[in-house]
Every structure is written in C-alpha cells, then in structure tokens.
Design an enzyme around this catalytic site. Sequence first.
Site, PDB file in Angstrom:
ATOM      1  N   HIS A 107      49.136 -36.518 -50.187  1.00 57.47           N
ATOM      2  CA  HIS A 107      49.119 -35.056 -49.994  1.00 57.47           C
ATOM      3  C   HIS A 107      48.229 -34.696 -48.803  1.00 57.47           C
ATOM      4  O   HIS A 107      48.571 -33.852 -47.973  1.00 57.47           O
ATOM      5  CB  HIS A 107      48.535 -34.365 -51.233  1.00 57.47           C
ATOM      6  CG  HIS A 107      49.508 -34.230 -52.382  1.00 57.47           C
ATOM      7  ND1 HIS A 107      50.724 -33.605 -52.254  1.00 57.47           N
ATOM      8  CD2 HIS A 107      49.409 -34.607 -53.682  1.00 57.47           C
ATOM      9  CE1 HIS A 107      51.353 -33.609 -53.442  1.00 57.47           C
ATOM     10  NE2 HIS A 107      50.569 -34.219 -54.325  1.00 57.47           N
ATOM     11  N   HIS A 138      47.692 -41.339 -54.296  1.00 56.12           N
ATOM     12  CA  HIS A 138      48.595 -40.189 -54.436  1.00 56.12           C
ATOM     13  C   HIS A 138      48.027 -38.965 -53.699  1.00 56.12           C
ATOM     14  O   HIS A 138      48.704 -38.364 -52.863  1.00 56.12           O
ATOM     15  CB  HIS A 138      48.780 -39.887 -55.928  1.00 56.12           C
ATOM     16  CG  HIS A 138      49.694 -38.736 -56.228  1.00 56.12           C
ATOM     17  ND1 HIS A 138      51.011 -38.903 -56.555  1.00 56.12           N
ATOM     18  CD2 HIS A 138      49.470 -37.397 -56.255  1.00 56.12           C
ATOM     19  CE1 HIS A 138      51.580 -37.723 -56.774  1.00 56.12           C
ATOM     20  NE2 HIS A 138      50.654 -36.786 -56.593  1.00 56.12           N
ATOM     21  N   GLU A 139      46.769 -38.630 -53.993  1.00 61.09           N
ATOM     22  CA  GLU A 139      46.170 -37.452 -53.358  1.00 61.09           C
ATOM     23  C   GLU A 139      46.030 -37.661 -51.861  1.00 61.09           C
ATOM     24  O   GLU A 139      46.140 -36.722 -51.072  1.00 61.09           O
ATOM     25  CB  GLU A 139      44.816 -37.125 -53.988  1.00 61.09           C
ATOM     26  CG  GLU A 139      44.852 -36.802 -55.491  1.00 61.09           C
ATOM     27  CD  GLU A 139      45.860 -35.732 -55.881  1.00 61.09           C
ATOM     28  OE1 GLU A 139      46.192 -34.878 -55.039  1.00 61.09           O
ATOM     29  OE2 GLU A 139      46.359 -35.777 -57.029  1.00 61.09           O
ATOM     30  N   GLU A 161      55.185 -33.289 -52.619  1.00 61.43           N
ATOM     31  CA  GLU A 161      55.163 -34.366 -53.608  1.00 61.43           C
ATOM     32  C   GLU A 161      55.795 -35.640 -53.032  1.00 61.43           C
ATOM     33  O   GLU A 161      55.400 -36.751 -53.390  1.00 61.43           O
ATOM     34  CB  GLU A 161      55.906 -33.905 -54.876  1.00 61.43           C
ATOM     35  CG  GLU A 161      55.568 -34.665 -56.127  1.00 61.43           C
ATOM     36  CD  GLU A 161      54.132 -34.504 -56.627  1.00 61.43           C
ATOM     37  OE1 GLU A 161      53.399 -33.641 -56.113  1.00 61.43           O
ATOM     38  OE2 GLU A 161      53.750 -35.281 -57.530  1.00 61.43           O
TER      39      GLU A 161
END
Lengths: 501, 501
Positions: free
Chosen positions: A270, A266-267, A296
């Site tokens: 980003h 997830h990170e 997001e």
Amino acid sequence: MRKRIEAQFLQYVKKMMGYHEAISLMYWDLRTGAPRKGVEQRAEVIGLLSEEVFQMSTSEEMAAFIAKLSAKEVYEQLGEVTQHTLNECQKEYERNKKIPADEYKAYVMLCSKAESVWEEAKAAADFARFRPYLEQIIDFQRRFIGYWGHEGHPYNTLLDQYEPGMTVELLDALFNQLRERIVPLVQAISAAKGRPDTSFLFAPFPKEKQRAFLLELLPELGYDFGKGRLDETVHPFAIGLNPNDVRITTRYDERDFRTAIFGTIHECGHALYEQHISETLVGTPLCGGASMGIHESQSLFFENMIGRHKSFWKRHYPRLAQYAPTQFAGVSLDAFYRAINEAKPSLIRIEADELTYPLHIIIRYEIEKQLFAGEIEAADLPDVWNEKYEQYLGIRPHNDAVGVLQDVHWSGGSFGYFPSYALGYMYAAQFKQALEKELDMARLLEEGNIAPIREWLTEHIHRFGKTKKPLDLVRDATGEPLNAEHLIRYLEEKYQAIYRL
Amino acid sequence: MRKRIEAQFLQYVKKMMGYHEAISLMYWDLRTGAPRKGVEQRAEVIGLLSEEVFQMSTSEEMAAFIAKLSAKEVYEQLGEVTQHTLNECQKEYERNKKIPADEYKAYVMLCSKAESVWEEAKAAADFARFRPYLEQIIDFQRRFIGYWGHEGHPYNTLLDQYEPGMTVELLDALFNQLRERIVPLVQAISAAKGRPDTSFLFAPFPKEKQRAFLLELLPELGYDFGKGRLDETVHPFAIGLNPNDVRITTRYDERDFRTAIFGTIHECGHALYEQHISETLVGTPLCGGASMGIHESQSLFFENMIGRHKSFWKRHYPRLAQYAPTQFAGVSLDAFYRAINEAKPSLIRIEADELTYPLHIIIRYEIEKQLFAGEIEAADLPDVWNEKYEQYLGIRPHNDAVGVLQDVHWSGGSFGYFPSYALGYMYAAQFKQALEKELDMARLLEEGNIAPIREWLTEHIHRFGKTKKPLDLVRDATGEPLNAEHLIRYLEEKYQAIYRL
C-alpha cells in the site's frame, strides 16, 4: 478570467486537502500512541476539521466553481489535473447534495449507534439484536440509491463508490468464473494427502527480532524510510499523509511470526503506491489510489506474489532463520515455503489464505446484490450466509459470530465495499502476468533486486493516482480488459504444486 | 439574542482553537519523528492552517462579535469565561489590525530571511553580517510600537506581549535589586576555595538507563502518562495539545546525565501546569499559561526548587546510583548535591546555572530597553554586550558567537521576551516561600510525596490558565506583590551553604 478562477479553485481544493492531511496525522497519532485521556478532545478536533472539509465540498463557493469551470468552452482549456480535480469535486458535490441533510444526519447517527450494537451482538452471537439496525441501514441505503439514481442494477451505484465504473454485469461474469474454478480446487486441496507441516510456525519468535528483520527487509522492498516510519498498532494499516510521508504500522505475535512479516509486506505494498504517486497531484483529491481495489492489488501483489514467492524466500529464508535459529532448525526451504502457503477452508474472512479468500468475498457480493435487488431481506441473512459457506467452502458456521456477524462493514453502511477485496486479487494477478512478459520476477527476487518490479508498478499504476479509473488502468497496464483467468491460473498452478495434486 | 451571539462566538473561537490543536500536533510530530522528506509539504499544511487561524482572528466576523459583545450592557451579562475570551480576542484583533498588512508581510519575510543570516553570522562569529538585518528588524519593531501605542516607556508595549502588565518601571526596580545582590555573590563564589568536585558527572551513563530512571521518576512528580508521553528531540520541549494530552521531550547525553534528568524535570514542570488547567477553559484562548514567565516559574520550580533540593536526592540518589553504580561509587550524597548545584560565571545563557542565569537576562533587558529608548543602535551592541558581561559576570566574550550572536530571539523580532526568563525565577522563589508557610517541602520531598505540592500549585496557579494576569496571580497566590527579595534570599542561603562562604 478563466485562469484566475482556475487558480482560485485549485487553491480552495488545496486547502481542503491540507485539512485532510491534518486529519490523517491526528488519526495516525490516535492509533500509534496518543495519550489515552486526550482521545475525547482529539476526536472533537477531528470532527471539527472533517465538518469543515465536508462543508467546503458542498458550499456555494464550490457550486460556483463547478458551474463556471464545467462549461464546455472553459473546461476544454483547463489543465489536465484541474479537469480531473473538477470531476472528482463535482462527483462528491452531487453525491453529498442529493441526500436531504436531515436524512443524512439521521443516517450518520444510526450508523454510529449501530456499530456498538453490532459489537454487542457479535460478542453474544445474537443476530436478532443487530437485525433492526441492519434493516434500517439497508432502508437508508435503498433510499440513497433512489436519490443518486442508478444505471442497470441498483447495486451498481454502491459499487461505484469504491470501484468507479464497476458493475454487477461485469462482476457476475468475473465472480462466476472464479467461483466455478476455485471451489473444485479448494475441494481437491481439502482432500489432498500431502498437506504441509505447519507446526514450526508457532514457536516463540521475539518481537525485537521480528522487527529487526523487517527493518532490513523494508528498504530492500523499496520502502523509503526517509518518507515513512514503522510503528505498532492493534490493527495494522498504511496511511499516506502525502507522497513523502507514508507511514505503516504492524502487529507482532510472538507465537506466529507470519502476522508481522506478511502484514508488514502487505502494508508496504500500500505504502509504495502512495510514495510513488506523481507529486504534481499533491494538494488535489487525485493524490490517492485509483480505487480501493487497485490499492489492494498493490498490497496483495507484495504480500503474495512477492512475499509468498519461493524465490523471495530462497534469498531471505537463511536470514530469517538467523533471527530464530532453533525455530527453523531442520526445516527445509521447501517445507517453509509450503507451510507459509497453507490453504484450507475457514469461517473467518480476515484469517483466510489467498486461495479461499475470494470465496468469502463472492458470498458477500452475492448477498449484497440480492439485498439491493429486493430479493432478500435482513432477516434472511443468517440462513443465506450459512448456506453459501456450506456450498462454496464446505463448512457451516456454528453461530452468527463466526458467520454473518463477523465483519464490521455493514454496521457502517459500507455496502458495495467487499467486492474490491477480490478485485484486488484479480488486478494483482493480471499485473503480474503483464509484468512477467518484460521481467524475470523469479530471478529478480532471488537477487533481491526489487527495483525493476517496483518501477514497473510505478510506471503503469502508482504515478497516476486517481487520474485513471480502475478498469482503464488495468487495460492500459496489461493490454487487455480485466480477466479473471489470470488469477485462476496463478492459483491453480501454485496450489497444485504445493499440494502435489 | 445575546445568548445566541455568545454561543456563536464561543463556537467560532472553539474552531480556531481546534485548528490550533491540529497545528500543535503537526509541530510535535515534525520534531519527534516525521519522515525527513515529508517536512516541506507538512510545513505548507501548517502554514495553511496558521493563516486560517490568523484570518479568523482578524475577520469581519470577529469584528462583529467584538462590537456586539463588548457593549457594556451586553458584556456584563456574559459568562466569566466568555468575558476573558472576548478580552483576549479583542487584544489579538487590535494588535493584528493596527499594523498595515503590507508592512507586516514585509516584516515576516525579513524575519524568515534574518534567521538564516543569523545562523551563518553566528557560525562565522561575524556580527557585521547580521547587523543590517537586525537594524531593519529594530526599525520595524519601533514602528510597530508607534502603531500599537505605549504607556510610559516604549519598551512596555513589547514586554506586554509576553508578560501582560509588566513595565520598565517595575522591572528596573526588580532587576536592579537582583543585580546588586547577585553580582557580589557570584564574585564571592568565583573566589571561594571550597568548590565542588564535578569530575564524576561526566562518566558514561547509558541512555536506556537514564530513560528507565525518568520513567519511574515522572509519575512520582505527578506527571500522568495517561495524559502524556516522553519522546526524544534535539531541543527538548513540553507541548500542551489539550489538558489531557501534554507531551514532553528530552535529550540524552551519555557523558552528562544532567542534560536529560534536569531537562526532563524542567519540562515536567511545564507539563504539570498544562495538565491541570481547568477543563472549563478547553476550546478557548485561556487554555494556556498566564504568561511566558509564569510558565517558566513552574518549570524552574520543578527543576531547581524540587529537582536540585537536597531532600529530593536523599530519596532518589540511591535509586539513581543503582542505574550507574560505578559512576557514583564513593560519591556521597553531599558531594553529589554540591556537584549538581555548581555555579560559575559563563558566557552562554542556555548553559548557565540558576545563580548566574538572571544576570544573563538582566544584560539583555538593559540592552533592549536602551534600544527602544533610542539610546543605542544595532551597531553598538557588541561593545555594550561585552562591557556588561565583564562588569556583571567578570568574563568577556572572545568573539560575537559566544557573545551578542548567541541567541536566536532577535533574528525573529522577539524583543521583550528575555525578561520573562528572569521573572520565572522570581515568581518561582516567591511561590516557594508562600507554599512553605503551609507545607514542609523538605519532608514531603524526602517522603516522595509531591502531591500536596502539586496540588498547592494547581490550586493557586495552574487551574486559572490565562484568566488571571501574572502580577495578580502572584499577589493572590502569595499575599504580596512580586518581590525580588524571595529569590535573592533563596540564592544567598543556598549558595553560601554550598560554597561554604
């Protein structure tokens, strides 16, 4: 003359952004390993630099730049980057200037107190303790909307802070459609017989092994360790200091490897965004994500559309299993895939799966919208909250700690923020659909060839930074306006298969 | 009115110091693990903040503060911290204002070029390549002395930058005395038969084991990990961001554990100084070491007077041996002690032992003094250098890379800096002598009870920060003026015993 002022303006903004980079590094440092006893003094320095940036954004010098450069005949001759930069600065200037300084100060003090009261209230599951603070915060926000003005619904002004151009009119249509199709799907899944077996997920998986797996995985996802690093924090995050220094953090749970694996992917999503913003935007406020929701969308795209894709694990599952052989002995790829995609109604937003998550957001959206339409008040929140959970998710919070008090956002006055999370899902699904017209994602994932996917995202999203508004970005990248149908179809197909509906 | 300006002045200075703290953190980060590709942009941000601090130190606002607050009747009413702060700011203001801006800019550009030329010249052992740059740097420095003015010898002005109050007149007496007594001692040792066996020092000692030993040792030395951390860098250093955040770094050599062990104890000495500066000085330029030499006295005190003391190893040697049992099998405490205190003439300053080190400094001092008296020129340096090494240390550099080109200092214009290193030794020995009138160091070291020693140093040195000048600090702490005899006696006693002279 015009050129000189333009150069001075860009230099002025570059200085603000430089301070901002220094603040970001101090923030990262505080969270990753700054000595405990030095925190107080460091917070003072962060405060000092933040105040300087705020003052520069509202100074007479800034006002003069805006006045001189926004005159039509001058503006038209400015470089494109300068035009966008000026727009951002002007928006920020007006936002900050319209609120009387005393009132803003009182508000900041209220929020800083409110956060600790919220923490206590949550620990005691006692909404009444938090209520007077929440009432005041809502009052302030309602007055701020008055100062800032609004078009259409008053809540539009709050939405626009996080998702420029987003409105209640648009969101109502999108969220209603989403809710009407997801609620029955969640109900069907709750009643389904063929539930995945998840017991093996909770076997011990040593932290060093998880980290070793991630250090191999991240470069394959396109994360450049020459432009970043991976550290450990209580709350994981990604932070872009500049496009060549974008750091991520993770948290390891030795009894649930999903925390670190999916959290890091997830990170990484980003971070890939920030690592691929055009370098021409460095030193301007454009060097960041287009909006909170678009940001997001990138993390969710990586976490769910890539990281929870069966083809992805076809390639990586054997390697993961090498790091924890006994845990996965006798667990087939299919069983693994189904387990990591388990979906079920739950009370806590941040623990929700990708199917039920949008419902948590829709509940918050509907509540916030009613609050700023004056249809409900703070005192009504626990009941309204619990009703909606029962109605949409089929479960009712047994106390406010796992209900209306669960999120920190409102204690900091962040109304209008929640919808961005659900928009992130919609954007991601729509990007996926457009991308798959050109690329065979399943094949690329099986081959471990993420580069074409990352390049598509860079070409259509990353490189623009904040120069495009979210809705324009979506339309330009996918050839159609934002459309909830893509997310709905993605979820239906995926979960009907997993739950054998 | 006076109170208001005093408060504004302190606030202004606090802001400068806040920027300084942010710069220091960025510096630390660059050296400990910042992503390689982000370095360039980070350097820009550091430059931007540094320029801001420089401008604040020479601004009209600063000039006004100085003018208003230094008027006698106002000055006398200021708090003591404000008085010292004002003095520092005034000194800095005058230093920076007296050099014409264009000339200073040309000088900074020259130095930045000179450093890379020096690197090339050193790699090629070719002094001629560096000479034209060195000549220009010396010319600039000579002109700067003209702008700044000088009392007595022109070199005094350069000395004062690093060691406030230090003069050629004082140093000549101290260094002559030192040289006359150390040179014969070094000669005696070179001729001695009973040399220590050092072969066991170079056995492999795994990095993790060295680190584990240090993590146990540092708290016992008084280093508070709640106010610091230990990282790894190519060139070890200590950095005080504020007294509650003082970080150290080290370098591990698996074939020579002394690098990390003594290097870390050295940096710990610097760090203990910064961790114990009075908190009343935070946010002022007084929150740092009294001088470069006093700072070095603290690191040397820990590295040599504590870390190379026999009683210290009486306690720690068995523990060290547990981390590398085969390496130390059959090596007695006495043999270990003698090996880690080996002294012998060598060509490279940074590799020198505590006995010969001062001679390396005296050579540089004598050369710099002659340069700024106009007695020699850059072209003379290689010959003068080699002659002095032969005369004082009995060895002659076979090329300029291991001779006059070995140090970076001159390429950055840091003339007047070297003497501080030798002063650090003298200060340290004099502090030791005074401290031992009150405390039984040998016994405390055997017991591992460093606290009373650290407290003595804090009481007499650390807490004052920059509020006392080095020579006053020494006199107040030890009851007599700086006296080279203490260092000489310390070295004579120690090395006569080790070398059984």
